[in-house]
Structure formats: C-alpha cells, structure tokens
Design a protein around this motif. Structure first.
Motif, PDB file in Angstrom:
ATOM      1  N   ASP A  47       4.030 -40.582 -54.668  1.00 51.96           N
ATOM      2  CA  ASP A  47       4.413 -40.860 -56.010  1.00 51.96           C
ATOM      3  C   ASP A  47       3.217 -41.088 -56.913  1.00 51.96           C
ATOM      4  O   ASP A  47       2.232 -41.797 -57.413  1.00 51.96           O
ATOM      5  N   ARG A  48       1.690 -40.100 -56.032  1.00 59.99           N
ATOM      6  CA  ARG A  48       0.388 -40.356 -56.817  1.00 59.99           C
ATOM      7  C   ARG A  48       0.537 -40.200 -57.984  1.00 59.99           C
ATOM      8  O   ARG A  48       0.785 -39.083 -58.780  1.00 59.99           O
ATOM      9  N   TYR A  49      -0.671 -40.633 -58.861  1.00 63.08           N
ATOM     10  CA  TYR A  49      -1.209 -40.406 -60.071  1.00 63.08           C
ATOM     11  C   TYR A  49      -1.230 -38.714 -60.762  1.00 63.08           C
ATOM     12  O   TYR A  49      -1.819 -37.538 -59.707  1.00 63.08           O
ATOM     13  N   CYS A  50      -0.792 -38.330 -61.263  1.00 64.80           N
ATOM     14  CA  CYS A  50      -0.089 -36.801 -61.957  1.00 64.80           C
ATOM     15  C   CYS A  50      -1.574 -36.081 -62.158  1.00 64.80           C
ATOM     16  O   CYS A  50      -1.891 -35.087 -61.570  1.00 64.80           O
ATOM     17  N   VAL A  51      -3.055 -36.734 -62.287  1.00 67.01           N
ATOM     18  CA  VAL A  51      -4.077 -36.000 -63.210  1.00 67.01           C
ATOM     19  C   VAL A  51      -4.445 -36.249 -61.323  1.00 67.01           C
ATOM     20  O   VAL A  51      -4.903 -34.875 -61.182  1.00 67.01           O
ATOM     21  N   ASP A  52      -4.397 -36.639 -60.293  1.00 67.02           N
ATOM     22  CA  ASP A  52      -5.109 -36.515 -59.119  1.00 67.02           C
ATOM     23  C   ASP A  52      -4.279 -35.005 -58.379  1.00 67.02           C
ATOM     24  O   ASP A  52      -4.298 -34.163 -57.702  1.00 67.02           O
ATOM     25  N   VAL A  53      -3.354 -35.090 -58.031  1.00 67.30           N
ATOM     26  CA  VAL A  53      -2.413 -33.901 -58.103  1.00 67.30           C
ATOM     27  C   VAL A  53      -2.660 -32.767 -59.026  1.00 67.30           C
ATOM     28  O   VAL A  53      -3.069 -31.483 -58.118  1.00 67.30           O
ATOM     29  N   LEU A  54      -2.438 -32.758 -59.946  1.00 72.36           N
ATOM     30  CA  LEU A  54      -3.244 -31.798 -61.013  1.00 72.36           C
ATOM     31  C   LEU A  54      -5.363 -31.405 -60.651  1.00 72.36           C
ATOM     32  O   LEU A  54      -4.979 -29.569 -60.661  1.00 72.36           O
ATOM     33  N   VAL A  55      -5.846 -31.780 -59.925  1.00 79.25           N
ATOM     34  CA  VAL A  55      -6.886 -31.639 -59.289  1.00 79.25           C
ATOM     35  C   VAL A  55      -6.885 -30.686 -58.576  1.00 79.25           C
ATOM     36  O   VAL A  55      -7.107 -29.518 -58.398  1.00 79.25           O
ATOM     37  N   GLN A  56      -5.650 -31.491 -57.268  1.00 82.57           N
ATOM     38  CA  GLN A  56      -5.326 -30.540 -56.207  1.00 82.57           C
ATOM     39  C   GLN A  56      -4.382 -28.836 -56.788  1.00 82.57           C
ATOM     40  O   GLN A  56      -5.516 -28.341 -56.020  1.00 82.57           O
ATOM     41  N   ILE A  57      -4.221 -29.138 -57.726  1.00 78.44           N
ATOM     42  CA  ILE A  57      -3.077 -27.590 -58.122  1.00 78.44           C
ATOM     43  C   ILE A  57      -4.619 -26.795 -58.538  1.00 78.44           C
ATOM     44  O   ILE A  57      -4.436 -25.640 -58.048  1.00 78.44           O
ATOM     45  N   SER A  58      -5.500 -27.186 -59.756  1.00 78.93           N
ATOM     46  CA  SER A  58      -6.236 -26.719 -59.788  1.00 78.93           C
ATOM     47  C   SER A  58      -7.391 -26.077 -58.521  1.00 78.93           C
ATOM     48  O   SER A  58      -7.237 -24.375 -58.042  1.00 78.93           O
ATOM     49  N   ALA A  59      -7.581 -26.955 -57.357  1.00 78.75           N
ATOM     50  CA  ALA A  59      -8.633 -26.110 -56.051  1.00 78.75           C
ATOM     51  C   ALA A  59      -7.879 -25.120 -55.505  1.00 78.75           C
ATOM     52  O   ALA A  59      -8.144 -24.625 -55.418  1.00 78.75           O
ATOM     53  N   ILE A  60      -6.528 -25.203 -55.345  1.00 79.68           N
ATOM     54  CA  ILE A  60      -5.841 -24.120 -54.810  1.00 79.68           C
ATOM     55  C   ILE A  60      -5.819 -23.242 -55.446  1.00 79.68           C
ATOM     56  O   ILE A  60      -5.495 -21.826 -54.832  1.00 79.68           O
ATOM     57  N   ASN A  61      -5.719 -23.433 -56.996  1.00 79.90           N
ATOM     58  CA  ASN A  61      -5.254 -22.253 -57.454  1.00 79.90           C
ATOM     59  C   ASN A  61      -6.776 -21.174 -57.868  1.00 79.90           C
ATOM     60  O   ASN A  61      -6.800 -19.766 -57.185  1.00 79.90           O
ATOM     61  N   ALA A  62      -8.426 -22.262 -57.910  1.00 77.04           N
ATOM     62  CA  ALA A  62      -8.983 -21.392 -57.029  1.00 77.04           C
ATOM     63  C   ALA A  62      -9.424 -20.397 -55.652  1.00 77.04           C
ATOM     64  O   ALA A  62      -9.725 -19.473 -55.932  1.00 77.04           O
TER      65      ALA A  62
END
Length: 106
Positions: A47-62
């Motif tokens: 249940d980590r903070y949404c923005v932290d998850v979104l940053v990781q998703i962005s890194a994966i997309n890149a």
C-alpha cells in the motif's frame, strides 16, 4: 478495459541473426524490467504512496521504450537495409513505419 497487444508472428527471420552478446544484452534489460514490475507489485501489496508507484511505472515505460528503440535500430540497420539493397525496400519501409506508429502509441 485496455486492449492487450497479442504477440504477432510474421513468420519472418532476421536477415542477420542476433549475436549471443546482443541476445544477452536485451535479455538482461528485460530481466531488469521484470524485476521492476515485481517491485511495483510489492509496492501495491504494501500500500505504498501512489506517486511512488507511478514514478516506478514511468521508469519501466522508459526502459521498455529503450529496448524497443534498440531493436528497431537493429531491424533498420540489418533487415530494412538488406531489403533496400535487394530492391524490396518499399515493403520493408512500410512495415517499419507501421511498427513505428504502433510503438509511438504506447
């Protein structure tokens, strides 16, 4: 519901098979990305903070785009160049443009 892209098998073979080093580099990158995806799964479980998850998703997309551009570059330099040299460039360029359009949608 998002449409999931299914793997397409053109039945074609690369003009020049990937070297063991090329395969190893791409596979290592994909394994790293796989690890990042597992990390995101764990973040969701915790249940980590949404923005932290979104940053990781962005890194994966890149990272996936980088792998894709690397494969596209190789395809252009080998398969497309070979087709142009053999007089079949128009079909190869059309195919490349279609995949580039699809790639840019992501």
């Amino acid at each position: 519901m998002d449409e999931e892209l299914l793997p397409e098998n053109s039945g074609k073979q690369p003009v020049q098979p990937r070297t063991d080093q090329e395969k190893e580099q791409v596979l290592n990158r994909l394994k790293r990305i796989e690890g990042q995806v597992r990390g995101i799964q764990k973040m969701i479980e915790e249940d980590r903070y949404c923005v932290d998850v979104l940053v990781q998703i962005s890194a994966i997309n890149a990272a996936l785009k980088k792998v894709g551009f690397s494969l596209m570059e190789r395809h252009t330099n080998h398969c497309v160049a070979d087709a142009i040299h053999k007089g079949n460039g128009e079909e190869a360029i059309d195919e490349l443009m279609k995949v580039m359009q699809q790639f840019s949608k992501s």
